[in-house]
Motif scaffolding. Sequence first.
Motif, PDB file in Angstrom:
ATOM      1  N   ARG A  67      10.425  -5.917 -13.017  1.00 54.83           N
ATOM      2  CA  ARG A  67       9.753  -5.097 -12.006  1.00 54.83           C
ATOM      3  C   ARG A  67       9.133  -5.995 -10.938  1.00 54.83           C
ATOM      4  O   ARG A  67       9.247  -5.724  -9.745  1.00 54.83           O
ATOM      5  N   ASN A 138       2.596  -3.064 -21.635  1.00 53.99           N
ATOM      6  CA  ASN A 138       2.725  -1.601 -21.642  1.00 53.99           C
ATOM      7  C   ASN A 138       2.629  -1.044 -23.058  1.00 53.99           C
ATOM      8  O   ASN A 138       2.086   0.045 -23.276  1.00 53.99           O
ATOM      9  N   PRO A 143       0.319   2.655 -18.913  1.00 57.74           N
ATOM     10  CA  PRO A 143      -0.184   2.685 -17.531  1.00 57.74           C
ATOM     11  C   PRO A 143      -1.306   3.690 -17.302  1.00 57.74           C
ATOM     12  O   PRO A 143      -2.263   3.390 -16.575  1.00 57.74           O
ATOM     13  N   ASP A 241       1.453   2.671 -12.506  1.00 59.93           N
ATOM     14  CA  ASP A 241       2.923   2.660 -12.579  1.00 59.93           C
ATOM     15  C   ASP A 241       3.563   3.401 -11.409  1.00 59.93           C
ATOM     16  O   ASP A 241       4.611   4.030 -11.555  1.00 59.93           O
ATOM     17  N   ASP A 243       5.154   2.682  -7.881  1.00 57.20           N
ATOM     18  CA  ASP A 243       5.654   1.608  -7.029  1.00 57.20           C
ATOM     19  C   ASP A 243       5.972   2.058  -5.610  1.00 57.20           C
ATOM     20  O   ASP A 243       6.052   1.237  -4.690  1.00 57.20           O
TER      21      ASP A 243
END
Length: 496
Positions: A67, A138, A143, A241, A243
């Motif tokens: 990520r 995680n 999150p 979480d 983006d």
Amino acid sequence: MSLEELERHLWQAADILRGHVDAGKFKDYIFALLFYRRLCDVWDEEFEVLLAKTGDREEAADPDEHRFHIPPPHHWNAVRKHATQIGQHLNNAFAAIEDANLRLRGVFGDVDFANQERFPDARLERLLAHFEKHRLRNSDVPPDILGDAYMYLIEQFAEGAGKKGGEFYTPRQLVKLIVECLDPQPGMSIYDPTCGSGGMLLEAVQHLKNRGQDPRSLSLYGQEKELDTWAIAQINLFLHDIDDAFIAKGDTILDPKRYDPRAQEFTPGIGAYDRVMANPPFSQKVWGHEVWTNGDPFGRDVYGAPPRGYGDLAFVQHMIASLKDDGMLGVVVPHGVLFRGGAEGRIREAMLKADIIEAVIGLAPNLFYGAGIPAAVLIIRKAKPAARKRKVLVVNGDATFTPGKAQNHLTDANVRTLADAFRGFAEVERLARAVSVDEIEANGFNLNISRYVQTGADAEAMDVAAEAAKLQDLIAKRDEAEAVMFGHLKRLGYVG
């Protein structure tokens, strides 16, 4: 860890810096370290999963498989090998991570750990060791849990910052009230032009989650003037979480920006959104009056230019201009916006005649950090439902709150009471009444809430409110006359 354990762990990290770093700044250092630790732990988690799947360490470390990319010399574990100049190594790591990830540019703000007097190696060693007590993968901390803990930290820092706290944090229950009234739906675009730490955008996401709907279908946009606060918002969204939210930097009134998806960048201009929500700075003295006096370059001054010392209705008009024809907006304003005369009175009259104000929801006093003044929420819709045309729902929430030691609060029940009143759009004794625009016009387009709905406050309090309204009206008229006088003096060459 439970949410409570995580909150306690993070707050203990803040205690290590307390007293050694300026109270208004040390939150930025804690947030930066928390995010750095999370980035590295999640990278390790992803690496181990990929390695188990492929057996190839090089492929498992491929930046395209993660990520976010963490350059190996700047991973948390690499920095921890240094016993001296720890602060400089942290600075180098932050810069390298931003360089390696376009989406993270600027996210660490202007945090600087290299000052040895403020951050001697022993103090940083203690701080980093504290962050190592718990992994933040995680699988360890989902999150939602980490995001909620981060919001808890933001609230705690806002409480300690007093009046400054209101610049980056709006009490969550008030945010929830606005979101409940606007009721965002899957697939909608959400915009906050003064987004602070991002709480309103996140509450819109939570609104859909609570209803079992897909929050990833939302398109999230915002703008924030203060760079440190912009960084807090970015971290907040990433830790939750999310983006693909787009938050611009800059002054919303003087330099509004919209996101161009084809160019994948922000450009000057006004967007169009389904839902717009904000808690702009109250009665800002310096907001761009000199520009709007000559006509706003972006055409937002449809209802007029606000007075020099009160920028509230500039933000409101920006939000109206940012609204789709079938959209809704909710904005927090100080009570003075409802009754002040002069330029603000003329703007309010024009908005009422255009029939775009759907509701005025008065709030209890002392709900905001460092600001005891009462405020209200305006709900505005360009195209009201037929049954609501030529009416404004006035809700008096001055008695709908839960007292606290330092400030008052809205509980879930309080929020439900106010939101239900808005949805019902009907008379509720001592709480709400749908008032015709004709009646408001007969009152000189004054929206002072107690004129239309009284909660049983004594007559003396009502008289004080009326006198305060008169005083604000006189102040507005004085400011307007002063502006005219300075205009004449400037043309005569007496002032530059």
